[in-house]
Design a protein around this motif. Structure first.
Motif, mmCIF file in Angstrom:
data_model
loop_
_atom_site.group_PDB
_atom_site.id
_atom_site.type_symbol
_atom_site.label_atom_id
_atom_site.label_comp_id
_atom_site.label_asym_id
_atom_site.label_seq_id
_atom_site.Cartn_x
_atom_site.Cartn_y
_atom_site.Cartn_z
ATOM 1 N N LEU A 257 0.826 -1.206 0.000
ATOM 2 C CA LEU A 257 0.000 0.000 0.000
ATOM 3 C C LEU A 257 0.862 1.259 0.000
ATOM 4 O O LEU A 257 0.533 2.239 -0.667
ATOM 5 C CB LEU A 257 -0.970 -0.013 1.188
ATOM 6 C CG LEU A 257 -2.087 -1.046 1.110
ATOM 7 C CD1 LEU A 257 -2.833 -1.148 2.440
ATOM 8 C CD2 LEU A 257 -3.045 -0.731 -0.030
ATOM 9 N N GLN A 258 1.975 1.227 0.730
ATOM 10 C CA GLN A 258 2.905 2.375 0.745
ATOM 11 C C GLN A 258 3.494 2.584 -0.651
ATOM 12 O O GLN A 258 3.585 3.712 -1.133
ATOM 13 C CB GLN A 258 4.032 2.144 1.757
ATOM 14 C CG GLN A 258 5.087 3.250 1.769
ATOM 15 C CD GLN A 258 4.538 4.566 2.293
ATOM 16 O OE1 GLN A 258 4.025 4.611 3.396
ATOM 17 N NE2 GLN A 258 4.637 5.621 1.507
ATOM 18 N N ARG A 259 3.855 1.498 -1.275
ATOM 19 C CA ARG A 259 4.429 1.594 -2.624
ATOM 20 C C ARG A 259 3.401 2.134 -3.617
ATOM 21 O O ARG A 259 3.718 2.969 -4.467
ATOM 22 C CB ARG A 259 4.923 0.220 -3.061
ATOM 23 C CG ARG A 259 5.672 0.261 -4.347
ATOM 24 C CD ARG A 259 6.411 -1.026 -4.586
ATOM 25 N NE ARG A 259 7.082 -0.918 -5.865
ATOM 26 C CZ ARG A 259 7.194 -1.894 -6.735
ATOM 27 N NH1 ARG A 259 6.710 -3.073 -6.446
ATOM 28 N NH2 ARG A 259 7.809 -1.710 -7.872
ATOM 29 N N LEU A 260 2.169 1.686 -3.502
ATOM 30 C CA LEU A 260 1.101 2.182 -4.360
ATOM 31 C C LEU A 260 0.878 3.675 -4.114
ATOM 32 O O LEU A 260 0.762 4.457 -5.064
ATOM 33 C CB LEU A 260 -0.191 1.395 -4.116
ATOM 34 C CG LEU A 260 -1.419 1.824 -4.925
ATOM 35 C CD1 LEU A 260 -1.150 1.752 -6.423
ATOM 36 C CD2 LEU A 260 -2.623 0.963 -4.536
ATOM 37 N N GLU A 261 0.836 4.076 -2.875
ATOM 38 C CA GLU A 261 0.668 5.494 -2.537
ATOM 39 C C GLU A 261 1.801 6.331 -3.136
ATOM 40 O O GLU A 261 1.557 7.389 -3.725
ATOM 41 C CB GLU A 261 0.630 5.671 -1.016
ATOM 42 C CG GLU A 261 0.414 7.101 -0.579
ATOM 43 C CD GLU A 261 0.418 7.250 0.929
ATOM 44 O OE1 GLU A 261 0.801 8.349 1.397
ATOM 45 O OE2 GLU A 261 0.050 6.300 1.654
ATOM 46 N N ASN A 262 3.033 5.860 -3.011
ATOM 47 C CA ASN A 262 4.176 6.591 -3.575
ATOM 48 C C ASN A 262 4.064 6.707 -5.088
ATOM 49 O O ASN A 262 4.346 7.762 -5.660
ATOM 50 C CB ASN A 262 5.493 5.896 -3.218
ATOM 51 C CG ASN A 262 5.810 5.979 -1.744
ATOM 52 O OD1 ASN A 262 5.281 6.811 -1.020
ATOM 53 N ND2 ASN A 262 6.670 5.086 -1.281
ATOM 54 N N ASN A 263 3.644 5.625 -5.728
ATOM 55 C CA ASN A 263 3.529 5.627 -7.186
ATOM 56 C C ASN A 263 2.438 6.595 -7.647
ATOM 57 O O ASN A 263 2.646 7.369 -8.589
ATOM 58 C CB ASN A 263 3.255 4.205 -7.679
ATOM 59 C CG ASN A 263 3.388 4.068 -9.172
ATOM 60 O OD1 ASN A 263 2.403 3.788 -9.851
ATOM 61 N ND2 ASN A 263 4.583 4.256 -9.707
ATOM 62 N N ILE A 264 1.298 6.576 -6.979
ATOM 63 C CA ILE A 264 0.222 7.514 -7.313
ATOM 64 C C ILE A 264 0.717 8.940 -7.111
ATOM 65 O O ILE A 264 0.473 9.823 -7.950
ATOM 66 C CB ILE A 264 -1.035 7.251 -6.452
ATOM 67 C CG1 ILE A 264 -1.623 5.875 -6.763
ATOM 68 C CG2 ILE A 264 -2.082 8.353 -6.673
ATOM 69 C CD1 ILE A 264 -2.675 5.408 -5.757
ATOM 70 N N ASN A 265 1.430 9.168 -6.026
ATOM 71 C CA ASN A 265 1.957 10.509 -5.742
ATOM 72 C C ASN A 265 2.926 10.963 -6.833
ATOM 73 O O ASN A 265 2.939 12.143 -7.207
ATOM 74 C CB ASN A 265 2.617 10.551 -4.366
ATOM 75 C CG ASN A 265 2.830 11.962 -3.905
ATOM 76 O OD1 ASN A 265 1.921 12.781 -3.919
ATOM 77 N ND2 ASN A 265 4.051 12.265 -3.507
ATOM 78 N N ASN A 266 3.739 10.055 -7.349
ATOM 79 C CA ASN A 266 4.652 10.411 -8.443
ATOM 80 C C ASN A 266 3.874 10.935 -9.648
ATOM 81 O O ASN A 266 4.238 11.942 -10.242
ATOM 82 C CB ASN A 266 5.499 9.208 -8.857
ATOM 83 C CG ASN A 266 6.585 8.882 -7.858
ATOM 84 O OD1 ASN A 266 6.976 9.719 -7.060
ATOM 85 N ND2 ASN A 266 7.062 7.659 -7.896
ATOM 86 N N TYR A 267 2.801 10.241 -10.005
ATOM 87 C CA TYR A 267 1.968 10.699 -11.119
ATOM 88 C C TYR A 267 1.344 12.061 -10.815
ATOM 89 O O TYR A 267 1.265 12.924 -11.695
ATOM 90 C CB TYR A 267 0.869 9.680 -11.447
ATOM 91 C CG TYR A 267 1.360 8.490 -12.225
ATOM 92 C CD1 TYR A 267 1.723 8.615 -13.566
ATOM 93 C CD2 TYR A 267 1.451 7.238 -11.643
ATOM 94 C CE1 TYR A 267 2.165 7.517 -14.295
ATOM 95 C CE2 TYR A 267 1.884 6.134 -12.362
ATOM 96 C CZ TYR A 267 2.242 6.283 -13.687
ATOM 97 O OH TYR A 267 2.689 5.189 -14.403
#
Length: 177
Positions: free
Chosen positions: A110-120
């Motif tokens: 979930l942390q990795r998904l959050e970081n990836n969404i934030n990058n976009y």
């Protein structure tokens, strides 16, 4: 133990988009866009985290349907606003799920998904577009799901659908093709 190290390495690798990179570089580099889309990797990692396949509460899903005729009639600002609104909706749901989940494999995903969404989100909000600024708004009534697989599927549809179509439309701004 090896899985935990792998997840930690992947989490660090996807932590933050390179600060020296400009959003136009993302537009002009299809390979960079493919690399930033980590959904396939996350789906593989998810199979090792069976405990989090079902989320404790539903997450609102991003708007992924793309009606080509109406999409083409929108300005680039409106298209970006549509995508940003969907990403914001999704990241808020992921943050809630992360807060409710136990430390471990699921929380790392979930942390990795959050970081990836934030990058976009960082890329899109800093992308220079001409025309009047448009307040981000959703183009649908969001559905909900408790399945992390469904969340990842819809996230991937947003990235490979609306976002990629916008990037392709903007490629004419690239000086090197």
């Amino acid at each position: 133990m090896a899985l935990s190290r792998l997840l930690l390495l992947c989490m660090v690798a996807s932590e933050v988009w390179d600060a020296d990179t400009k959003p136009i570089d993302f537009v002009c580099n299809r390979t960079a866009r493919r690399v930033l889309n980590i959904v396939a990797e996350m789906e593989r990692a998810l199979s090792d985290c069976n405990a989090i396949m079902t989320l404790p509460t539903p997450v609102q899903l991003p708007c992924t349907e793309l009606h080509v005729a109406s999409w083409e009639n929108k300005s680039y600002q409106e298209r970006r606003g549509d995508i940003i609104a969907s990403l914001r909706l999704l990241i808020e749901g992921v943050k809630v799920m992360r807060a409710l989940s136990q430390p471990g494999c699921g929380n790392s995903l979930l942390q990795r998904l959050e970081n990836n969404i934030n990058n976009y989100l960082v890329i899109l909000t800093n992308l220079q577009l001409s025309g009047p600024v448009v307040t981000p708004s959703l183009s649908c009534v969001p559905q909900r799901s408790q399945s992390l697989s469904t969340v990842l599927l819809r996230y991937n549809q947003l990235i490979s659908g609306k976002l990629e179509k916008l990037m392709i439309n903007l490629e004419d701004r690239c000086t090197h093709k």
